[in-house]
Write a protein that holds these residues in place. Structure first.
Motif, PDB file in Angstrom:
ATOM      1  N   LYS A 100       0.835  -1.203   0.000  1.00 57.24           N
ATOM      2  CA  LYS A 100       0.000   0.000   0.000  1.00 57.24           C
ATOM      3  C   LYS A 100       0.874   1.259   0.000  1.00 57.24           C
ATOM      4  O   LYS A 100       0.532   2.255  -0.648  1.00 57.24           O
ATOM      5  N   ALA A 101       1.999   1.221   0.719  1.00 52.35           N
ATOM      6  CA  ALA A 101       2.918   2.358   0.707  1.00 52.35           C
ATOM      7  C   ALA A 101       3.403   2.640  -0.710  1.00 52.35           C
ATOM      8  O   ALA A 101       3.464   3.800  -1.148  1.00 52.35           O
ATOM      9  N   LEU A 104       0.569   4.290  -2.711  1.00 50.81           N
ATOM     10  CA  LEU A 104       0.351   5.690  -2.346  1.00 50.81           C
ATOM     11  C   LEU A 104       1.488   6.581  -2.841  1.00 50.81           C
ATOM     12  O   LEU A 104       1.279   7.768  -3.131  1.00 50.81           O
ATOM     13  N   ALA A 105       2.694   6.025  -2.945  1.00 49.78           N
ATOM     14  CA  ALA A 105       3.846   6.806  -3.403  1.00 49.78           C
ATOM     15  C   ALA A 105       3.702   7.239  -4.859  1.00 49.78           C
ATOM     16  O   ALA A 105       4.429   8.126  -5.316  1.00 49.78           O
ATOM     17  N   LYS A 106       2.782   6.655  -5.579  1.00 49.74           N
ATOM     18  CA  LYS A 106       2.559   7.010  -6.983  1.00 49.74           C
ATOM     19  C   LYS A 106       1.535   8.142  -7.130  1.00 49.74           C
ATOM     20  O   LYS A 106       1.308   8.636  -8.234  1.00 49.74           O
ATOM     21  N   GLU A 107       0.898   8.530  -6.032  1.00 49.28           N
ATOM     22  CA  GLU A 107      -0.122   9.570  -6.077  1.00 49.28           C
ATOM     23  C   GLU A 107       0.515  10.968  -6.070  1.00 49.28           C
ATOM     24  O   GLU A 107       1.662  11.137  -5.646  1.00 49.28           O
ATOM     25  N   SER A 153       6.544   6.207   5.654  1.00 48.17           N
ATOM     26  CA  SER A 153       6.792   5.058   4.780  1.00 48.17           C
ATOM     27  C   SER A 153       6.577   5.390   3.308  1.00 48.17           C
ATOM     28  O   SER A 153       7.181   4.768   2.434  1.00 48.17           O
ATOM     29  N   VAL A 154       5.737   6.386   3.021  1.00 43.98           N
ATOM     30  CA  VAL A 154       5.477   6.790   1.637  1.00 43.98           C
ATOM     31  C   VAL A 154       6.549   7.740   1.121  1.00 43.98           C
ATOM     32  O   VAL A 154       7.089   7.556   0.022  1.00 43.98           O
ATOM     33  N   VAL A 155       6.878   8.747   1.916  1.00 46.22           N
ATOM     34  CA  VAL A 155       7.815   9.779   1.463  1.00 46.22           C
ATOM     35  C   VAL A 155       9.187   9.198   1.151  1.00 46.22           C
ATOM     36  O   VAL A 155       9.846   9.609   0.186  1.00 46.22           O
ATOM     37  N   ARG A 156       9.638   8.226   1.930  1.00 44.30           N
ATOM     38  CA  ARG A 156      10.965   7.654   1.684  1.00 44.30           C
ATOM     39  C   ARG A 156      11.041   6.909   0.355  1.00 44.30           C
ATOM     40  O   ARG A 156      12.133   6.617  -0.133  1.00 44.30           O
TER      41      ARG A 156
END
Length: 247
Positions: A100-101, A104-107, A153-156
């Motif tokens: 899921k991380a 979301l990182a593609k948004e 977890s997403v930003v990294r």
């Protein structure tokens, strides 16, 4: 990526967004943070955002109006073609994981809604939220800590955030397996020695050792993960060795 956070306690995010990788991400213009106190959008003179639940019961429930208006304001400000993901941090949500991380990182735009009190008016879930996320089967006093975990977890994963772009590719769960052990200098610390293969300079053998130890760690600690992975013949051969070692 633009990340908006709706919370009643915006000061909680100052230290998190102002240090380490999350700060670096903003400095490198990979992400922009905006923390909003949704109490500012309450349409009553006392700026109350909660009320007693219909039907009675303990606790207070967050009213829909402040959160609906806050999200509408953020969407208008963003002025983007693609609508944002509006994420509700909630113990009833889907269990959060690395997959899921990565999604979301593609948004381009994420809005996190962090609540307090007993819960949310159900109309928030039904008509405003696009995803509900839980970081585990336990209860926190609010959604802020959970939002911090997800955002970190997403930003990294965003390009330009980590010093080495390959760093997250070997992380636990990114490959499906837990990550292999790591060692650094000295090679001999109080009689505890680094595996010889890691100091051999033979990168083929090192890669093989890491793959095997990653599998071993997953086999020993999280065997449930192996049910979700397409194992190779080599994986199965190593697992047979692990079984023999246990006998």
């Amino acid at each position: 990526m633009n990340i908006d956070v709706l919370t009643l306690f915006p000061e909680m995010f100052d230290g998190v967004f102002g240090h380490s990788i999350l700060k670096k991400g903003e400095e490198n213009q990979a992400v922009k943070y905006n923390v909003v106190n949704f109490r500012e959008f309450a349409d009553n003179k006392h700026k109350t955002v909660d009320d007693y639940p219909y039907g009675g019961g303990a606790g207070m429930v967050l009213k829909p109006q402040p959160i609906f208006d806050a999200v509408s304001h953020l969407v208008e400000q963003a002025n983007t073609e693609k609508p944002p993901k509006v994420i509700l941090m909630c113990p009833q949500g889907a269990r959060y994981d690395q997959k899921k991380a990565e999604e979301l990182a593609k948004e381009e735009h994420l809005i996190f809604v962090c609540g307090h009190y007993e819960g949310y008016d159900e109309r928030i879930r039904e008509h405003l939220i696009t995803e509900e996320i839980s970081i585990g089967d336990f209860i926190l006093t609010g959604g802020e800590l959970g939002a911090m975990v997800v955002i970190d977890s997403v930003v990294r994963l965003l390009p330009g955030v980590l010093g080495n772009e390959e760093s997250h590719m070997r992380d636990s769960f990114s490959t499906g397996f837990l990550e292999h052990p790591h060692y650094t200098r000295p090679a001999d610390f109080r009689g505890m020695k680094v595996p010889e293969v890691l100091t051999s300079g033979n990168h083929k053998l090192i890669d093989e050792w890491r793959a095997k130890e990653s599998l071993r760690r997953t086999y020993n600690r999280r065997p449930d993960l192996l049910e979700q992975i397409e194992l190779t013949d080599q994986h199965r051969k190593w697992m047979a060795e692990f079984e023999k070692e246990e006998k």
